[in-house]
Write an enzyme that holds these catalytic residues in place. Structure first.
Site, PDB file in Angstrom:
ATOM      1  N   ASP A  92       2.520  -3.137   3.809  1.00 51.62           N
ATOM      2  CA  ASP A  92       1.227  -2.487   4.049  1.00 51.62           C
ATOM      3  C   ASP A  92       0.105  -3.043   3.197  1.00 51.62           C
ATOM      4  O   ASP A  92      -1.070  -2.835   3.503  1.00 51.62           O
ATOM      5  CB  ASP A  92       1.356  -0.994   3.755  1.00 51.62           C
ATOM      6  N   PHE A 140      11.096  -6.761   3.580  1.00 52.61           N
ATOM      7  CA  PHE A 140      10.327  -5.534   3.777  1.00 52.61           C
ATOM      8  C   PHE A 140       9.909  -4.914   2.451  1.00 52.61           C
ATOM      9  O   PHE A 140      10.712  -4.784   1.524  1.00 52.61           O
ATOM     10  CB  PHE A 140      11.164  -4.489   4.536  1.00 52.61           C
ATOM     11  N   ASP A 141       8.663  -4.511   2.393  1.00 55.78           N
ATOM     12  CA  ASP A 141       8.174  -3.648   1.323  1.00 55.78           C
ATOM     13  C   ASP A 141       8.763  -2.251   1.535  1.00 55.78           C
ATOM     14  O   ASP A 141       9.208  -1.919   2.642  1.00 55.78           O
ATOM     15  CB  ASP A 141       6.649  -3.625   1.372  1.00 55.78           C
ATOM     16  N   ILE A 142       8.735  -1.427   0.491  1.00 50.97           N
ATOM     17  CA  ILE A 142       9.241  -0.052   0.618  1.00 50.97           C
ATOM     18  C   ILE A 142       8.104   0.951   0.781  1.00 50.97           C
ATOM     19  O   ILE A 142       7.973   1.610   1.808  1.00 50.97           O
ATOM     20  CB  ILE A 142      10.112   0.345  -0.596  1.00 50.97           C
ATOM     21  N   ASP A 143       7.262   1.058  -0.243  1.00 52.19           N
ATOM     22  CA  ASP A 143       6.284   2.137  -0.290  1.00 52.19           C
ATOM     23  C   ASP A 143       5.141   1.926   0.687  1.00 52.19           C
ATOM     24  O   ASP A 143       4.471   0.890   0.676  1.00 52.19           O
ATOM     25  CB  ASP A 143       5.750   2.304  -1.714  1.00 52.19           C
TER      26      ASP A 143
END
Length: 229
Positions: A178, A7-10
């Site tokens: 995203d 997973f990406d964070i931002d």
């Protein structure tokens, strides 16, 4: 089908945009600088361009921070110290931890999967933000570009991730983020299936075709169950 989820964070786990706008407005106000729509829009455009240049390997992270406010102020003929505002803004931004809608409950329900972070950022800052959000314990490990030395979407970034996840198998690994240029391109580079997290239904004008598209975290368990079936 999938066992390992990256997973990406931002703007994926954390609502970076909300924290970014709040920190940006505060930083400019604290230095008695205008916060007009034109100034905010120009900063966001310049910042997005610089991050794209970083992801492509054409500039360093340090150059992003050295340039964005300095060039913004030059564009609007503002007499302000770009680096001083940058440091203040960064301190504010590093404390933001607005969790995306339904992300916390969904992550808590993914106990059958191995969860990892893959992020372009500063490792200590990302750890602190996930801790503040109450999510740090959901993840087996964090892989962050400043510690690895290269950014997503580079093959070298994902090679490092593969070597540091026990029993890693690209065929059962899925990445969700995203950014088409960072997360989805990175997944393609690494031979992974991808989820484009797109809650604002932005049009995809790139050549990239994500394996899946998701607008709501709450729909992730059903997506994973469907893939397994």
């Amino acid at each position: 089908m999938y066992q390992t989820l990256l997973f990406d964070i931002d703007d994926t786990i954390l609502d970076f945009e909300a924290g970014e706008l709040r920190s940006l407005t505060t930083a400019l106000t604290d230095y008695h600088l205008p916060t007009t729509p034109a100034v905010i829009a120009a900063y966001l455009k310049l910042n997005a361009f610089l991050w794209t240049e970083y992801e492509a390997g054409r500039i360093s992270r340090e150059q992003i921070f050295a340039r964005r406010f300095t060039e913004l102020f030059a564009q609007f003929h503002l007499a302000a110290d770009g680096m001083a505002v940058e440091h203040h803004y960064h301190r504010l931004l590093d404390q933001e931890a607005v969790v995306a809608r339904h992300a916390a409950d969904t992550l808590a329900a993914l106990g059958d999967y191995r969860l990892y972070i893959v992020s372009n950022g500063i490792e200590a800052v990302q750890q602190a933000r996930l801790t503040k959000a109450g999510l740090i314990d959901q993840f087996s490990d964090l892989f962050v570009s400043d510690a690895i030395g290269v950014p997503k979407p580079s093959v070298a970034f994902f090679d490092y991730v593969a070597k540091h996840i026990p029993d890693y198998d690209a065929a059962t690994t899925l990445i969700m983020g995203d950014s088409l240029t960072s997360d989805i391109q990175g997944g393609v580079n690494a031979g992974l299936d991808t989820i484009w997290y797109n809650p604002r239904f932005k049009p995809n004008r790139s050549h990239l075709v994500p394996t899946y598209q998701l607008s709501d975290w709450a729909d992730l368990p059903q997506l994973l169950a469907g893939a397994a079936g």
